[in-house]
Write an enzyme that holds these catalytic residues in place. Sequence first.
Site, PDB file in Angstrom:
ATOM      1  CB  CYS A 273      -0.977  -0.016   1.169  1.00 41.16           C
ATOM      2  SG  CYS A 273      -0.225   0.082   2.798  1.00 41.16           S
TER       3      CYS A 273
ATOM      4  CB  CYS B 254      -3.048   1.507  -1.464  1.00 42.07           C
ATOM      5  SG  CYS B 254      -2.858   3.241  -1.861  1.00 42.07           S
TER       6      CYS B 254
ATOM      7  CB  CYS C 243       3.023  -1.920  -7.524  1.00 42.49           C
ATOM      8  SG  CYS C 243       3.771  -3.343  -6.705  1.00 42.49           S
TER       9      CYS C 243
END
Length: 247
Positions: free
Chosen positions: A118, A192, A199
């Site tokens: 997250c 998230c 990411c």
Amino acid sequence: MASAHPAPPAFVRLAAHPLRWRLLTALASGDLRVRELVALAGEPQSLVSYHLRLLRDGGLVTSTRSTFDGRDSYYHLDVRRCGAALGDAGAALHPALRPGSAREPGRARQHAGVLFVCTGNSARSPIAEALLRLRTGGRIEVASAGSRPRPGMHPDAVRVLREEYGIDIGDRRPRHWDTLTGHEFDYVISLCDKAREVCPEFPARPRRAHWSIPDPGRLDYRALRGVAADIDTRIGHLLPVLQEAPS
């Protein structure tokens, strides 16, 4: 090579038709003759017979000659076959829907590695990390990290885990996912929406999944308890997936 668009399971294709579903539900209460099914369905006999043949070819119903009047046949619902087919259809959608599937921590593959990510790594991802470790009895590798780690853990996340699940993460510190970029994971799960977009890629091409969980910074303690419960439910659904052999 698996099709990009797999066909629905046979049970779904058969049972989803409105008339065939009416026939199945009618036969669920007992064996019936064709003329009785015609009356219940309110459709022509030729149409009812056609769909009965499809159900029989699919193994969901059988027919036997009447011992009273050999010109009549009784149709019978194979409940056990239907149950097995329904279970297979559920498992085709998600392993957690397989009959008898439950939270069995000892069955998760021990080499399966899961990374939760997250933004701040102070609430959502450490909650998921702690709950997966709890549910698997520590038998798999699990970690969490964030794109912009906060200085410390969210106090309500610490409280929720301690009071609701008996887990203490008070001494844990958020960390950046760059500290894990050399590690290999089987699954990387973002919790998230912002973190999902940024990411990084990890070695060994892990499976990616996203759980859209509300920002805990905008929630009170009661709402955060609900978030933890939602994550715990999702963890329960993840466990059968971890039992599956990697493709």
